[in-house]
Scaffold this motif. Structure first.
Motif, PDB file in Angstrom:
ATOM      1  N   ALA A  67       0.838  -1.205   0.000  1.00 33.80           N
ATOM      2  CA  ALA A  67       0.000   0.000   0.000  1.00 33.80           C
ATOM      3  C   ALA A  67       0.872   1.254   0.000  1.00 33.80           C
ATOM      4  N   LEU A  68       1.895   1.274   0.845  1.00 35.58           N
ATOM      5  CA  LEU A  68       2.768   2.452   0.898  1.00 35.58           C
ATOM      6  C   LEU A  68       3.527   2.648  -0.409  1.00 35.58           C
ATOM      7  N   SER A  69       3.793   1.559  -1.121  1.00 35.33           N
ATOM      8  CA  SER A  69       4.548   1.688  -2.372  1.00 35.33           C
ATOM      9  C   SER A  69       3.786   2.499  -3.411  1.00 35.33           C
ATOM     10  N   PHE A  70       2.456   2.610  -3.244  1.00 36.95           N
ATOM     11  CA  PHE A  70       1.688   3.432  -4.166  1.00 36.95           C
ATOM     12  C   PHE A  70       2.085   4.902  -4.064  1.00 36.95           C
ATOM     13  N   GLY A  71       2.644   5.266  -2.910  1.00 34.74           N
ATOM     14  CA  GLY A  71       3.049   6.656  -2.728  1.00 34.74           C
ATOM     15  C   GLY A  71       4.555   6.832  -2.655  1.00 34.74           C
ATOM     16  N   ARG A  72       5.311   5.822  -3.091  1.00 37.97           N
ATOM     17  CA  ARG A  72       6.770   5.883  -3.028  1.00 37.97           C
ATOM     18  C   ARG A  72       7.381   5.712  -4.412  1.00 37.97           C
ATOM     19  N   LEU A  73       8.689   5.889  -4.500  1.00 39.02           N
ATOM     20  CA  LEU A  73       9.378   5.767  -5.777  1.00 39.02           C
ATOM     21  C   LEU A  73       9.362   4.315  -6.263  1.00 39.02           C
ATOM     22  N   ASP A  74       8.896   4.113  -7.476  1.00 41.34           N
ATOM     23  CA  ASP A  74       8.931   2.792  -8.099  1.00 41.34           C
ATOM     24  C   ASP A  74      10.195   2.718  -8.952  1.00 41.34           C
ATOM     25  N   LEU A  75      11.138   1.873  -8.533  1.00 44.28           N
ATOM     26  CA  LEU A  75      12.448   1.813  -9.183  1.00 44.28           C
ATOM     27  C   LEU A  75      12.644   0.523  -9.972  1.00 44.28           C
ATOM     28  N   ARG A  76      11.559  -0.205 -10.255  1.00 46.32           N
ATOM     29  CA  ARG A  76      11.704  -1.518 -10.893  1.00 46.32           C
ATOM     30  C   ARG A  76      12.229  -1.449 -12.318  1.00 46.32           C
ATOM     31  N   ASN A  77      12.057  -0.328 -12.983  1.00 45.60           N
ATOM     32  CA  ASN A  77      12.463  -0.258 -14.389  1.00 45.60           C
ATOM     33  C   ASN A  77      13.695   0.610 -14.633  1.00 45.60           C
ATOM     34  N   VAL A  78      14.417   0.973 -13.577  1.00 44.34           N
ATOM     35  CA  VAL A  78      15.602   1.804 -13.811  1.00 44.34           C
ATOM     36  C   VAL A  78      16.674   0.984 -14.524  1.00 44.34           C
ATOM     37  N   GLN A  79      17.313   1.608 -15.523  1.00 43.64           N
ATOM     38  CA  GLN A  79      18.289   0.921 -16.359  1.00 43.64           C
ATOM     39  C   GLN A  79      19.735   1.257 -16.008  1.00 43.64           C
ATOM     40  N   SER A  80      19.920   2.259 -15.162  1.00 42.38           N
ATOM     41  CA  SER A  80      21.285   2.660 -14.801  1.00 42.38           C
ATOM     42  C   SER A  80      21.240   3.431 -13.483  1.00 42.38           C
ATOM     43  N   ILE A  81      22.390   3.610 -12.892  1.00 46.70           N
ATOM     44  CA  ILE A  81      22.471   4.413 -11.671  1.00 46.70           C
ATOM     45  C   ILE A  81      22.106   5.856 -11.974  1.00 46.70           C
ATOM     46  N   VAL A 131      17.553   9.426   2.438  1.00 48.06           N
ATOM     47  CA  VAL A 131      17.017   8.590   1.361  1.00 48.06           C
ATOM     48  C   VAL A 131      17.281   7.121   1.676  1.00 48.06           C
ATOM     49  N   ILE A 132      16.252   6.289   1.496  1.00 46.94           N
ATOM     50  CA  ILE A 132      16.391   4.833   1.576  1.00 46.94           C
ATOM     51  C   ILE A 132      15.806   4.249   0.300  1.00 46.94           C
ATOM     52  N   LEU A 133      16.635   3.526  -0.454  1.00 48.04           N
ATOM     53  CA  LEU A 133      16.187   2.894  -1.690  1.00 48.04           C
ATOM     54  C   LEU A 133      16.397   1.387  -1.553  1.00 48.04           C
ATOM     55  N   VAL A 134      15.296   0.657  -1.479  1.00 50.90           N
ATOM     56  CA  VAL A 134      15.337  -0.775  -1.204  1.00 50.90           C
ATOM     57  C   VAL A 134      15.448  -1.553  -2.510  1.00 50.90           C
ATOM     58  N   ARG A 135      16.330  -2.540  -2.512  1.00 49.53           N
ATOM     59  CA  ARG A 135      16.441  -3.415  -3.676  1.00 49.53           C
ATOM     60  C   ARG A 135      15.114  -4.136  -3.892  1.00 49.53           C
ATOM     61  N   VAL A 136      14.856  -4.611  -5.104  1.00 47.08           N
ATOM     62  CA  VAL A 136      13.573  -5.229  -5.436  1.00 47.08           C
ATOM     63  C   VAL A 136      13.228  -6.386  -4.501  1.00 47.08           C
ATOM     64  N   CYS A 137      14.215  -7.143  -4.042  1.00 48.87           N
ATOM     65  CA  CYS A 137      13.965  -8.308  -3.186  1.00 48.87           C
ATOM     66  C   CYS A 137      13.634  -7.950  -1.752  1.00 48.87           C
ATOM     67  N   GLY A 138      13.982  -6.725  -1.326  1.00 44.20           N
ATOM     68  CA  GLY A 138      13.757  -6.318   0.059  1.00 44.20           C
ATOM     69  C   GLY A 138      14.852  -6.735   1.022  1.00 44.20           C
ATOM     70  N   HIS A 139      15.890  -7.391   0.526  1.00 48.57           N
ATOM     71  CA  HIS A 139      16.958  -7.891   1.402  1.00 48.57           C
ATOM     72  C   HIS A 139      18.226  -7.046   1.332  1.00 48.57           C
ATOM     73  N   ALA A 140      18.198  -5.976   0.575  1.00 49.63           N
ATOM     74  CA  ALA A 140      19.315  -5.039   0.505  1.00 49.63           C
ATOM     75  C   ALA A 140      18.736  -3.658   0.233  1.00 49.63           C
ATOM     76  N   ALA A 141      19.493  -2.632   0.600  1.00 43.81           N
ATOM     77  CA  ALA A 141      19.060  -1.254   0.357  1.00 43.81           C
ATOM     78  C   ALA A 141      20.293  -0.369   0.325  1.00 43.81           C
ATOM     79  N   VAL A 142      20.138   0.808  -0.293  1.00 44.81           N
ATOM     80  CA  VAL A 142      21.189   1.810  -0.227  1.00 44.81           C
ATOM     81  C   VAL A 142      20.632   3.030   0.496  1.00 44.81           C
ATOM     82  N   LEU A 143      21.416   3.550   1.448  1.00 43.45           N
ATOM     83  CA  LEU A 143      21.057   4.742   2.212  1.00 43.45           C
ATOM     84  C   LEU A 143      22.059   5.839   1.882  1.00 43.45           C
TER      85      LEU A 143
END
Length: 487
Positions: A67-81, A131-143
């Motif tokens: 539900a919260l992801s509806f209001g957060r950054l969707d990063l599933r299709n990013v092709q580069s840093i 900023v917290i950007l979570v990897r697609v799997c939820g088991h890693a993130a970059v802060l």
């Protein structure tokens, strides 16, 4: 009240052209139209050869974070840093000073640079917002640096070192497993009314796909409060089963919401994408064997406590090393464990699953998302996401999305289970083509717990074939034991 559906296309049984549904009981007849009259239905609906199926189930999802992801950054299709940084820059431009920026969905293996983003990358576009950007799997993130400072992680302590990446004695901003959960738990919660609004939007989208049952994982108190509020106001139509996180279990939250909580969710390992799923032999593209978070002894201790409270225990286990420990624990407590994912199942693991027959929740869309799986596992890819083999064990196989990791649309999961990446030219098909399911099998694992209790009339007369056709499938009418929903 009894409702008869006639002139149906029922893919689970070609001999069925009519179904009688009883409000309060569910399906009481499935057969030929001449048999309908004896049930004296109050209403007869000619569905004009539309496909009719049992209501679908998402057996492993995360309601609150989806539900919260509806209001957060969707990063599933990013092709580069650089793409990633641009999305963050845009978010920062509309955020208040010091406001947290949260996103999810990046995958370093799908980006041009083929590396983890770091805090230094994110600092360039967000020097003043945490900023917290979570990897697609939820088991890693970059802060970024501001987030590390706010969370007290700029100087890693010894007990945190295995969960935080360090280079030249300094954290890069990349964190794993427990520190991902810790970081997200420290972000201020949005107002409850905002969460309820987002949850209602999510539930309506689920209904549009014909999903009538949700098993939500790693559930916290706040999610239970949202669900209870929506149920009390009649706005939560789906069946809901919560598997609370272990800390919430220790707090006794299951006693406060006994009608909602079905079990406890714990983790035996991480993910393939983050390189933290526990393997018996090292990854093919690195020197690590992943992280075993719980051994069989610890699982038995946790499970015994939960079972005494009348709760089921759902254990996240992706790698074969983790599965070995989970199955060892299951054999010691009479098999009363549910396995989440069971992603890498070599023959000896399948043999043990056949003996114990636990419930197993699987995520077919991983087949399409994990485009890199053959690089990571090498020849072991032949044992990954082995749904036909799992069905052959006699275990109770339940299908799911693991949203927000994957799209909530179950039809995309069914498409993946049928085709296993062949149309996309993915290497996994070459390794595992024989694990492809037929439509009936795929539909069955997506409706394993709902078969007699609900019916969905779809907007199609013929079964879909291409990905585009699967994406267009929608529900037109849903029959539940207590209501009829028209969409």
């Amino acid at each position: 009240m009894r409702i008869a559906l006639v002139n149906v296309h029922y893919p689970l049984d070609e001999d069925v052209d009519s179904i009688v549904f009883s409000m309060g009981k569910g399906v009481i007849y499935a057969g030929r139209e001449e048999g309908v009259r004896r049930f004296e239905p109050e209403e007869v609906l000619d569905v004009d050869q539309r496909v009719v199926i049992p209501g679908l189930e998402d057996a492993h999802m995360h309601l609150y974070s989806t539900a919260l992801s509806f209001g957060r950054l969707d990063l599933r299709n990013v092709q580069s840093i650089e793409d990633l940084k641009e999305k963050v820059r845009v978010a920062v431009s509309s955020a208040g000073s010091g406001e947290w920026i949260i996103g999810r969905g990046w995958d370093q293996d799908k980006m041009e640079e083929k590396r983890y983003p770091t805090r230094y990358d994110i600092d360039e576009v967000a020097p003043n917002n945490p900023v917290i950007l979570v990897r697609v799997c939820g088991h890693a993130a970059v802060l970024n640096t501001r987030a590390l400072e706010a969370l007290g992680l700029l100087e890693a302590r010894s007990e945190e070192e295995k969960f935080i990446q360090v280079e030249d004695g300094k954290p890069t901003g990349v964190v794993f497993e427990e520190l991902v959960s810790y970081a997200l738990s420290r972000v201020p919660d949005p107002p409850l009314e905002r969460v309820k609004k987002l949850a209602k939007k999510l539930l309506q989208e689920y209904l549009s796909y014909g999903v009538v049952s949700l098993h939500s994982m790693s559930v916290s108190r706040v999610e239970l409060e949202v669900v209870k509020s929506l149920q009390d106001s009649g706005e939560f139509i789906q069946e809901y089963r919560a598997y609370v996180d272990y800390s919430s279990f220790l707090e006794g939250v299951h006693r406060e919401f006994p009608s909602l909580v079905a079990g406890v969710k714990i983790f035996a390992d991480g993910s393939f994408g983050a390189g933290t799923a526990a393997l018996r032999e090292r990854y093919s593209d690195s020197e690590t064997t992943g992280n075993l978070l719980l051994d069989s002894g610890k699982i038995v201790t946790v499970a015994s406590n939960a079972i005494r409270e009348g709760l089921e225990v759902a254990v996240h286990a992706i790698g074969d090393r983790a599965l070995e420990e989970v199955l060892g624990a299951a054999s010691r407590i009479g098999g009363k464990l549910r396995i989440e994912h069971a992603s890498l199942t070599p023959p000896d693991i399948l043999e043990t699953i056949a003996e114990l027959k636990p419930r197993v929740s699987v995520q077919p869309h991983f087949i399409l998302s994990d485009t890199w799986i053959a690089d990571r596992l090498g020849d072991r890819t032949k044992w990954v996401y082995a749904y036909r083999s799992l069905l052959a064990t006699g275990a109770g196989v339940l299908a799911s999305s693991d949203s927000p990791v994957e799209p909530i649309n179950p039809w995309l999961g069914i498409y993946a289970a049928l085709n296993r990446g062949k149309p996309e030219g993915l290497p996994i098909y070459r390794y595992t083509w024989y694990e492809s399911l037929n439509f009936r099998e795929a539909l069955t694992i997506y409706s394993a717990s709902t078969k007699q209790r609900s019916l969905v009339v779809l907007n199609v007369r013929d079964l879909p074939h291409s990905r585009e056709e699967f994406q267009r499938v929608r529900a037109e009418k849903i029959l539940l034991v207590d209501k009829v929903v028209s969409l």
